[in-house]
Design a protein around this motif. Structure first.
Motif, PDB file in Angstrom:
ATOM      1  N   TRP A  68      -9.568 -18.804  15.448  1.00 47.20           N
ATOM      2  CA  TRP A  68      -8.335 -18.742  16.224  1.00 47.20           C
ATOM      3  C   TRP A  68      -8.584 -17.953  17.509  1.00 47.20           C
ATOM      4  N   LEU A  69      -8.106 -18.462  18.624  1.00 52.09           N
ATOM      5  CA  LEU A  69      -8.396 -17.873  19.936  1.00 52.09           C
ATOM      6  C   LEU A  69      -7.144 -17.199  20.485  1.00 52.09           C
ATOM      7  N   HIS A  70      -7.245 -15.903  20.724  1.00 48.54           N
ATOM      8  CA  HIS A  70      -6.095 -15.159  21.226  1.00 48.54           C
ATOM      9  C   HIS A  70      -5.816 -15.505  22.696  1.00 48.54           C
ATOM     10  N   PRO A  71      -4.560 -15.467  23.088  1.00 48.12           N
ATOM     11  CA  PRO A  71      -4.210 -15.783  24.475  1.00 48.12           C
ATOM     12  C   PRO A  71      -4.419 -14.579  25.407  1.00 48.12           C
ATOM     13  N   LEU A  72      -5.652 -14.075  25.446  1.00 45.84           N
ATOM     14  CA  LEU A  72      -6.018 -12.952  26.307  1.00 45.84           C
ATOM     15  C   LEU A  72      -7.112 -13.406  27.273  1.00 45.84           C
ATOM     16  N   LYS A  73      -7.120 -12.821  28.461  1.00 42.80           N
ATOM     17  CA  LYS A  73      -8.152 -13.173  29.438  1.00 42.80           C
ATOM     18  C   LYS A  73      -9.537 -12.784  28.935  1.00 42.80           C
ATOM     19  N   SER A  98      -5.221   1.328  22.425  1.00 44.38           N
ATOM     20  CA  SER A  98      -5.589   2.678  22.000  1.00 44.38           C
ATOM     21  C   SER A  98      -7.087   2.938  22.104  1.00 44.38           C
ATOM     22  N   LEU A  99      -7.898   1.886  22.005  1.00 51.44           N
ATOM     23  CA  LEU A  99      -9.351   2.047  21.956  1.00 51.44           C
ATOM     24  C   LEU A  99     -10.054   1.557  23.216  1.00 51.44           C
ATOM     25  N   GLY A 100      -9.300   1.320  24.267  1.00 52.16           N
ATOM     26  CA  GLY A 100      -9.926   0.889  25.517  1.00 52.16           C
ATOM     27  C   GLY A 100     -10.206  -0.589  25.592  1.00 52.16           C
ATOM     28  N   GLY A 101      -9.505  -1.377  24.804  1.00 49.44           N
ATOM     29  CA  GLY A 101      -9.637  -2.819  24.865  1.00 49.44           C
ATOM     30  C   GLY A 101      -8.838  -3.401  26.031  1.00 49.44           C
ATOM     31  N   ARG A 102      -8.894  -4.713  26.145  1.00 46.10           N
ATOM     32  CA  ARG A 102      -8.242  -5.401  27.276  1.00 46.10           C
ATOM     33  C   ARG A 102      -7.168  -6.329  26.732  1.00 46.10           C
ATOM     34  N   THR A 103      -6.006  -6.267  27.335  1.00 47.55           N
ATOM     35  CA  THR A 103      -4.858  -6.993  26.804  1.00 47.55           C
ATOM     36  C   THR A 103      -4.182  -7.906  27.816  1.00 47.55           C
ATOM     37  N   GLU A 104      -4.823  -8.139  28.966  1.00 48.59           N
ATOM     38  CA  GLU A 104      -4.205  -9.037  29.957  1.00 48.59           C
ATOM     39  C   GLU A 104      -4.087 -10.439  29.372  1.00 48.59           C
ATOM     40  N   ARG A 105      -2.926 -11.034  29.598  1.00 47.33           N
ATOM     41  CA  ARG A 105      -2.655 -12.351  28.996  1.00 47.33           C
ATOM     42  C   ARG A 105      -3.444 -13.470  29.666  1.00 47.33           C
ATOM     43  N   TYR A 106      -3.749 -14.481  28.860  1.00 43.15           N
ATOM     44  CA  TYR A 106      -4.478 -15.682  29.267  1.00 43.15           C
ATOM     45  C   TYR A 106      -3.678 -16.447  30.317  1.00 43.15           C
TER      46      TYR A 106
END
Length: 415
Positions: free
Chosen positions: A347-352, A407-415
């Motif tokens: 499954w592919l998350h809708p994140l850049k 919280s852990l420095g991940g990236r959350t910008e939407r696709y």
């Protein structure tokens, strides 16, 4: 008298400092007072916690061991504890509050191969081997990549029946392996989790052997779309892939998993596949492993199949399997489904930033963001199988994952 008063005040102070433990969500309905049993009705509510963490001890379930190797990939504790927070419906929560709100049996969060958080609930411990349900589909895909790397599968565009001889001449047998990986055979297969759908028919044949799984798979022939054009979730397609693997190699799924994944990956504990009455592993739902070893699979995927100097799985295959940017438009996030995209059984998350997951019904999860080294594993006993039946726990899980990334420095910008 003074001594008694001193003891009394000490007890009061102890209770104030160490409040009573909270009840875990729905613990009585889930069998706490019965000791979390694992009876043969292993999907019954009171058996879920016990059975889904020890399915090899449930009467009547056939299994085959996936042997670990001699070396173990270390998962050291992170030197600095992380504070994980998330927001859901405009309210802020902590990791521990998430656990108090949902039926989570195990939670593991890793950053760059180090343990940030590890929790076991409902009496589970680190030696439990958790049932994956459809997280097994992603493991099956990893094995397909390994078979392709070794030349045992010549091409993903070969028809399944070229390797799965018992499906030759059937509609599934004529479907290219690549279309099965994307769940795009075009064949009509219902999956509603209501006991009356096609996946229930498939699972009953797996459990009883009557009719055989092969005959059930051969029975599907109605098309809803041209092959390769549209994602429609269908567990039968992964079951076909399992038969492609065993047919191409002449070996069982357990043997392949041990030699191609478990030993080179450095698994900590033996795992196991469940078998149908025909001794074929349930490639679509029935792989079982410890929480940390699910985490090691996530670490392997985060490193594009390479650990140390060894390329355990082919990097180009894993990219095709998990990168939203490499999918045909119909399989991209927001297109394959209203939220997720779909790769080769991932499954592919809708994140850049490339982010993907193994997912199973009732809340089973491995989420991975390779660039930031963040992996989250969750095992659960949600009341309902899917978000279509009850969207709440799944929506909060998605919010929690975004909180973990933030919280852990991940990236959350939407696709």
């Amino acid at each position: 008298m003074t001594h008694s008063l001193t003891l009394g005040w000490a007890l009061v102070l102890a209770l104030a400092v160490c409040p009573a433990a909270h009840a875990e969500p729905d613990e009585e309905a889930l069998g706490k007072s019965l000791g979390y049993p694992n009876g043969p009705r292993w999907t019954a509510m009171e058996n879920r916690v016990g059975a889904w963490s020890a399915l090899d001890r449930v009467q009547g379930v056939l299994t085959e061991t996936v042997a670990r190797g001699n070396s173990v990939l270390p998962l050291p504790q992170a030197s600095v504890p992380a504070v994980i927070k998330y927001r859901y419906r405009n309210l802020g929560y902590t990791l521990d509050e998430y656990l108090e709100r949902r039926r989570i049996t195990g939670l593991l969060i890793l950053k760059n191969g180090e343990i940030v958080a590890e929790r076991y609930r409902y009496g589970r411990t680190e030696d439990a081997r958790f049932l994956s349900f459809s997280m097994a589909k992603s493991v099956t895909s990893m094995l397909v990549g390994a078979a392709l790397q070794r030349g045992l599968i010549a091409s993903l565009d070969d028809p399944a029946g070229q390797y799965a001889k018992d499906l030759q001449g059937s509609a599934y047998g004529q479907t290219p392996i690549r279309h099965l990986l994307r769940m795009s055979s075009g064949l009509t297969f219902t999956e509603r989790y209501d006991g009356q759908d096609d996946v229930s028919k498939l699972s009953r044949s797996f459990a009883t052997g009557s009719p055989t799984v092969a005959s059930v798979l051969r029975s599907f022939s109605d098309l809803h779309s041209p092959s390769g054009q549209k994602f429609v979730y269908a567990s039968a397609e992964t079951e076909v892939l399992g038969r492609v693997l065993t047919g191409a190699t002449g070996r069982s799924m357990a043997e392949l998993t041990s030699d191609w994944l478990w030993k080179p990956m450095g698994a900590e504990r033996d795992a196991f596949w469940c078998h149908g009455r025909d001794r074929q592993a349930g490639a679509y739902f029935c792989f079982n492993a410890s929480l940390r070893d699910w985490g090691r699979l996530g670490v392997l995927m985060a490193k594009d199949g390479k650990l140390g100097e060894q390329q355990i799985l082919p990097a180009d295959y894993l990219r095709e399997a998990t990168d939203a940017a490499l999918q045909p438009p119909a399989f991209a996030p927001y297109k394959a489904t209203p939220y997720f995209g779909y790769g080769y059984q991932f499954w592919l998350h809708p994140l850049k930033e490339r982010s993907f997951g193994f997912q199973g019904v009732y809340g089973q999860t491995v989420f991975v963001q390779p660039a930031t080294g963040i992996v989250m594993v969750q095992t659960a006993v949600y009341a309902q199988a899917s978000g279509h039946q009850d969207p709440e726990p799944y929506a909060e899980r998605a919010a929690f994952w975004l909180g973990v990334l933030q919280s852990l420095g991940g990236r959350t910008e939407r696709y």
